[in-house]
Scaffold this motif. Structure first.
Motif, PDB file in Angstrom:
ATOM      1  N   ASP A  22       0.837  -1.195   0.000  1.00  0.00           N
ATOM      2  CA  ASP A  22       0.000   0.000   0.000  1.00  0.00           C
ATOM      3  C   ASP A  22       0.875   1.249   0.000  1.00  0.00           C
ATOM      4  O   ASP A  22       1.593   1.503   0.976  1.00  0.00           O
ATOM      5  CB  ASP A  22      -0.903  -0.014   1.231  1.00  0.00           C
ATOM      6  CG  ASP A  22      -1.908   1.140   1.231  1.00  0.00           C
ATOM      7  OD1 ASP A  22      -1.777   2.045   0.395  1.00  0.00           O
ATOM      8  OD2 ASP A  22      -2.811   1.118   2.089  1.00  0.00           O
ATOM      9  N   PRO A  23       0.866   2.060  -1.056  1.00  0.00           N
ATOM     10  CA  PRO A  23       1.748   3.235  -1.116  1.00  0.00           C
ATOM     11  C   PRO A  23       1.405   4.290  -0.063  1.00  0.00           C
ATOM     12  O   PRO A  23       2.283   5.049   0.353  1.00  0.00           O
ATOM     13  CB  PRO A  23       1.537   3.771  -2.534  1.00  0.00           C
ATOM     14  CG  PRO A  23       0.202   3.253  -2.949  1.00  0.00           C
ATOM     15  CD  PRO A  23       0.053   1.923  -2.285  1.00  0.00           C
ATOM     16  N   SER A  24       0.144   4.347   0.390  1.00  0.00           N
ATOM     17  CA  SER A  24      -0.242   5.367   1.373  1.00  0.00           C
ATOM     18  C   SER A  24       0.331   5.083   2.753  1.00  0.00           C
ATOM     19  O   SER A  24       0.404   5.971   3.602  1.00  0.00           O
ATOM     20  CB  SER A  24      -1.765   5.470   1.448  1.00  0.00           C
ATOM     21  OG  SER A  24      -2.331   4.277   1.962  1.00  0.00           O
ATOM     22  N   ARG A  25       0.746   3.831   2.994  1.00  0.00           N
ATOM     23  CA  ARG A  25       1.298   3.464   4.302  1.00  0.00           C
ATOM     24  C   ARG A  25       2.740   2.955   4.177  1.00  0.00           C
ATOM     25  O   ARG A  25       3.245   2.272   5.064  1.00  0.00           O
ATOM     26  CB  ARG A  25       0.422   2.393   4.949  1.00  0.00           C
ATOM     27  CG  ARG A  25      -0.994   2.891   5.262  1.00  0.00           C
ATOM     28  CD  ARG A  25      -1.736   1.868   6.104  1.00  0.00           C
ATOM     29  NE  ARG A  25      -1.965   0.631   5.368  1.00  0.00           N
ATOM     30  CZ  ARG A  25      -2.260  -0.529   5.949  1.00  0.00           C
ATOM     31  NH1 ARG A  25      -2.341  -0.614   7.261  1.00  0.00           N
ATOM     32  NH2 ARG A  25      -2.475  -1.606   5.207  1.00  0.00           N
ATOM     33  N   LEU A  26       3.370   3.279   3.059  1.00  0.00           N
ATOM     34  CA  LEU A  26       4.721   2.774   2.803  1.00  0.00           C
ATOM     35  C   LEU A  26       5.724   3.304   3.820  1.00  0.00           C
ATOM     36  O   LEU A  26       5.793   4.502   4.085  1.00  0.00           O
ATOM     37  CB  LEU A  26       5.161   3.170   1.389  1.00  0.00           C
ATOM     38  CG  LEU A  26       6.561   2.719   0.967  1.00  0.00           C
ATOM     39  CD1 LEU A  26       6.664   1.208   0.943  1.00  0.00           C
ATOM     40  CD2 LEU A  26       6.906   3.304  -0.410  1.00  0.00           C
ATOM     41  N   THR A  27       6.520   2.391   4.392  1.00  0.00           N
ATOM     42  CA  THR A  27       7.564   2.739   5.356  1.00  0.00           C
ATOM     43  C   THR A  27       8.862   2.061   4.951  1.00  0.00           C
ATOM     44  O   THR A  27       8.870   0.885   4.572  1.00  0.00           O
ATOM     45  CB  THR A  27       7.177   2.283   6.777  1.00  0.00           C
ATOM     46  OG1 THR A  27       5.958   2.914   7.159  1.00  0.00           O
ATOM     47  CG2 THR A  27       8.272   2.646   7.779  1.00  0.00           C
ATOM     48  N   VAL A  28       9.948   2.804   5.037  1.00  0.00           N
ATOM     49  CA  VAL A  28      11.279   2.251   4.754  1.00  0.00           C
ATOM     50  C   VAL A  28      11.856   1.707   6.046  1.00  0.00           C
ATOM     51  O   VAL A  28      12.109   2.459   6.997  1.00  0.00           O
ATOM     52  CB  VAL A  28      12.208   3.323   4.160  1.00  0.00           C
ATOM     53  CG1 VAL A  28      13.590   2.734   3.902  1.00  0.00           C
ATOM     54  CG2 VAL A  28      11.627   3.903   2.891  1.00  0.00           C
ATOM     55  N   THR A  57       2.225  -5.994   4.558  1.00  0.00           N
ATOM     56  CA  THR A  57       3.060  -6.622   3.520  1.00  0.00           C
ATOM     57  C   THR A  57       4.466  -6.048   3.582  1.00  0.00           C
ATOM     58  O   THR A  57       4.639  -4.826   3.696  1.00  0.00           O
ATOM     59  CB  THR A  57       2.459  -6.382   2.125  1.00  0.00           C
ATOM     60  OG1 THR A  57       1.128  -6.907   2.091  1.00  0.00           O
ATOM     61  CG2 THR A  57       3.297  -7.050   1.050  1.00  0.00           C
ATOM     62  N   THR A  58       5.461  -6.939   3.503  1.00  0.00           N
ATOM     63  CA  THR A  58       6.861  -6.513   3.575  1.00  0.00           C
ATOM     64  C   THR A  58       7.644  -7.127   2.417  1.00  0.00           C
ATOM     65  O   THR A  58       7.473  -8.307   2.096  1.00  0.00           O
ATOM     66  CB  THR A  58       7.507  -6.930   4.905  1.00  0.00           C
ATOM     67  OG1 THR A  58       6.753  -6.373   5.983  1.00  0.00           O
ATOM     68  CG2 THR A  58       8.951  -6.451   4.994  1.00  0.00           C
ATOM     69  N   TYR A  59       8.500  -6.314   1.810  1.00  0.00           N
ATOM     70  CA  TYR A  59       9.355  -6.759   0.705  1.00  0.00           C
ATOM     71  C   TYR A  59      10.818  -6.440   1.006  1.00  0.00           C
ATOM     72  O   TYR A  59      11.121  -5.437   1.664  1.00  0.00           O
ATOM     73  CB  TYR A  59       9.002  -6.031  -0.593  1.00  0.00           C
ATOM     74  CG  TYR A  59       7.869  -6.626  -1.393  1.00  0.00           C
ATOM     75  CD1 TYR A  59       8.112  -7.561  -2.397  1.00  0.00           C
ATOM     76  CD2 TYR A  59       6.551  -6.235  -1.155  1.00  0.00           C
ATOM     77  CE1 TYR A  59       7.073  -8.075  -3.153  1.00  0.00           C
ATOM     78  CE2 TYR A  59       5.502  -6.750  -1.906  1.00  0.00           C
ATOM     79  CZ  TYR A  59       5.775  -7.674  -2.901  1.00  0.00           C
ATOM     80  OH  TYR A  59       4.747  -8.187  -3.651  1.00  0.00           O
ATOM     81  N   TYR A  60      11.679  -7.321   0.495  1.00  0.00           N
ATOM     82  CA  TYR A  60      13.084  -6.939   0.302  1.00  0.00           C
ATOM     83  C   TYR A  60      13.248  -6.663  -1.185  1.00  0.00           C
ATOM     84  O   TYR A  60      12.772  -7.438  -2.028  1.00  0.00           O
ATOM     85  CB  TYR A  60      14.053  -8.048   0.719  1.00  0.00           C
ATOM     86  CG  TYR A  60      15.461  -7.764   0.232  1.00  0.00           C
ATOM     87  CD1 TYR A  60      16.279  -6.872   0.911  1.00  0.00           C
ATOM     88  CD2 TYR A  60      15.939  -8.334  -0.949  1.00  0.00           C
ATOM     89  CE1 TYR A  60      17.556  -6.567   0.442  1.00  0.00           C
ATOM     90  CE2 TYR A  60      17.212  -8.028  -1.427  1.00  0.00           C
ATOM     91  CZ  TYR A  60      18.012  -7.143  -0.722  1.00  0.00           C
ATOM     92  OH  TYR A  60      19.263  -6.831  -1.200  1.00  0.00           O
ATOM     93  N   CYS A  61      13.918  -5.562  -1.531  1.00  0.00           N
ATOM     94  CA  CYS A  61      14.169  -5.248  -2.934  1.00  0.00           C
ATOM     95  C   CYS A  61      15.597  -4.743  -3.088  1.00  0.00           C
ATOM     96  O   CYS A  61      15.966  -3.705  -2.523  1.00  0.00           O
ATOM     97  CB  CYS A  61      13.180  -4.207  -3.442  1.00  0.00           C
ATOM     98  SG  CYS A  61      13.398  -3.836  -5.190  1.00  0.00           S
ATOM     99  N   ALA A  62      16.423  -5.473  -3.833  1.00  0.00           N
ATOM    100  CA  ALA A  62      17.844  -5.150  -3.983  1.00  0.00           C
ATOM    101  C   ALA A  62      18.037  -3.782  -4.613  1.00  0.00           C
ATOM    102  O   ALA A  62      17.303  -3.391  -5.521  1.00  0.00           O
ATOM    103  CB  ALA A  62      18.542  -6.215  -4.819  1.00  0.00           C
TER     104      ALA A  62
END
Length: 581
Positions: A105-111, A122-127
């Motif tokens: 969800d882009p509205s709740r995106l956290t780094v 939802t959590t992703y790893y992205c190189a």
């Protein structure tokens, strides 16, 4: 019979033709980038660019890709930082380069850090660095590239920012260390679970460098109990002395070496050396004149072959009592002998790079007890040493600076004084001396050498060609007495036995005309030829044939004898024929 499978054969030949056409078309056509440095574009950061109402992402390895469906009005980047520059978002999606990270969800995106991103669920790893897309085969790439050239498909995604979606049943935090995150039960490396790890204590192992510098490893990790290479657990327990070796030289540094000083064991890219040969000791950490990292054990000298991906024994241990000392970068003493390293490459005129070799050489007629450094203590890139009336330059620039050998003997005393008093010794000066025959490479005997043969898979194509030629010859040999009729008769038709499978209704045939002709002026061999004369006055094209499958030239008598056999077969079905000369 080939006739039964004619449609299958036609389909196969059409497929081969289309593939060859696609390869030719792709090789001769070039699809220009949608944007370039001269375009009227707006760079959002080093990855994302706005151009003509669309968003594009730079994917190193294959240029720009359009971010399909991205809303230009709401598109944003996370930050200007290098580590997160490849992540963008709009009001609908989060993107890794040009690819949507589904369910994020882009509205709740956290780094989270370390290239982990979450929306709380939802959590992703992205190189952060692009890599080759291994899921796209070579054939698929060619087909899609051809489709792109024809305007039928988008640019093939042969490079991307690889990503991994994590289990939604846990929450995650970033931890110190490259690509490391902590879940509730275990730690993760690049989104992959590090089994049996303690997420609270996971941290990088330290790298120890030649100059005393200490940094964090990007491949080896520990939780204080276990040791990991990336996400794989190693078969050893952690102790505070375990560390990665920081090698300076380019090629040896491409492999990651872990040392356990407690027992002298070595691990390379997570793979253990032979434990029965331990303890091992690295022969120098500089290795600028080496293509392999050499490890000394009592049994011999060992290195990791990066092409064969296994540990190789280079040779016997030459050092007295298994003891040696590094007196200068890539220069060693043992007993009363002096040794140095030299890196060489072997190239083939047609095959390119054949091998890379590291030589351990014993310096000729030089005693360790009689050699001393005479250059300034603050000199760098090299040093000058004296042994009696002889003088040597010990290089520290390395083979990458066209200085393959560590040791060079200087013949001119004035040059010695100049170099010894100069704090900016360099390889350029030594190369100049070599051109004027005022210095030579250190002479000695190679006592051990480590050789890595290059993987020339492309050269295998020659063997394929030879193999096909051999197969054709073998088939011709085994079927040398098998006759291959130029026609067969079926259901009232005379059918030509070739890929055309041309049919003639027997009732429409007036006569078959046979003849023999010389197939080639050099070979001297003969072939047969037949034509079908129809009752309506039409004449077919000439069909060429031989009496059997062979690579050997046939005589005219063999062809004429075979024609007589064919005439008998035709006569059985009432078809008239004649031979013309």
């Amino acid at each position: 019979m080939l006739y039964r499978f004619r449609f299958l054969i036609y389909g196969f030949l059409i497929f081969i033709f289309l593939m060859m056409f696609a390869l030719l078309f792709v090789s001769l056509s070039s699809k220009s980038e949608p944007i370039d440095y001269d375009s009227n574009k707006k760079d959002l950061n080093r990855i994302f660019t706005q151009f003509e109402g669309k968003i594009y992402a730079m994917v190193p390895g294959n240029g720009y890709y359009e971010v399909k469906g991205a809303n230009t009005a709401t598109f944003k980047i996370i930050s200007e930082s290098f580590s997160d520059a490849h992540i963008g978002y709009d009001d609908q999606h989060v993107y890794a380069g040009n690819i949507i990270l589904e369910d994020l969800d882009p509205s709740r995106l956290t780094v989270l850090g370390n290239n982990y991103y979450t929306d709380g669920k939802t959590t992703y790893y992205c190189a952060r660095n692009s890599e080759k897309n291994e899921s796209l085969s070579a054939v698929g790439f060619v087909i899609r590239l051809g489709g792109q050239s024809l305007g039928l498909s988008d640019k093939p995604q042969n490079y991307w920012y690889p990503f991994k979606k994590l289990d939604e049943s846990s929450t995650y935090l970033s931890k110190p260390g490259f690509a490391i995150a902590a879940g509730e039960k275990v730690a993760f490396f690049k989104g992959l679970e590090m089994k049996n790890s303690n997420p609270k204590t996971i941290r990088p192992v330290k790298i120890h460098y030649y100059d005393g510098d200490v940094r964090d490893s990007e491949g080896y990790f520990t939780d204080g109990r276990n040791v990991y290479f990336q996400d794989g657990q190693l078969p050893l327990k952690y102790n505070e002395k375990i560390h990665e070796i920081g090698i300076e030289s380019d090629i040896p540094s491409r492999s990651a070496y872990l040392i356990n000083p407690q027992n002298g064991m070595v691990y390379v890219n997570g793979k253990p050396f032979d434990e029965s040969k331990a303890p091992y000791r690295l022969l120098g950490m500089n290795l600028k004149h080496a293509y392999q990292a050499l490890f000394v054990s009592k049994d011999g000298l060992y290195f990791y072959d990066t092409e064969a991906e296994k540990v190789i024994r280079a040779g016997d241990n030459p050092f007295e009592n298994n003891q040696f000392q590094e007196i200068a970068p890539d220069v060693f003493t043992s007993g009363n002998k002096v040794y140095f390293l030299k890196a060489t490459e072997e190239w083939g005129r047609k095959r390119g790079l054949l091998s890379r070799t590291t030589h351990l050489i014993e310096l000729e007629d030089v005693l360790a007890s009689g050699i001393k450094k005479i250059s300034r203590a603050d000199s760098y890139n090299g040093s000058v040493w004296q042994h009696g009336s002889r003088y040597f330059y010990f290089d520290d620039a390395g083979s990458s600076q066209m200085m393959p050998s560590t040791v060079y003997e200087i013949k001119d005393i004035n040059t010695v004084k100049l170099l010894a008093g100069d704090g900016t010794l360099g390889s350029e000066a030594i190369r100049d001396l070599s051109k004027r025959n005022m210095s030579t490479g250190g002479e000695g005997t190679t006592v051990v050498k480590a050789v890595t043969d290059s993987d020339n898979n492309w050269y295998d194509s020659y063997w394929v060609i030879f193999g096909v030629a051999g197969l054709v010859y073998a088939i011709s040999y085994f079927f040398r007495n098998v006759k291959f009729h130029p026609f067969f008769i079926k259901d009232g038709y005379l059918i030509m036995n070739n890929l055309s499978f041309k049919k003639f209704e027997i009732s429409d045939i007036n006569k078959i005309i046979f003849s023999s002709f010389k197939a080639g002026s050099r070979s001297g061999g003969y072939s047969g030829k037949m034509q079908v004369l129809q009752k309506n006055g039409n004449t077919s094209r000439s069909f060429i044939f031989s009496s059997k499958i062979t690579l050997v030239s046939q005589s005219e008598n063999e062809i004429l004898s075979y024609i007589r056999e064919l005439q008998k077969e035709l006569g059985i079905d009432g078809i008239e024929s004649e031979v013309r000369h």
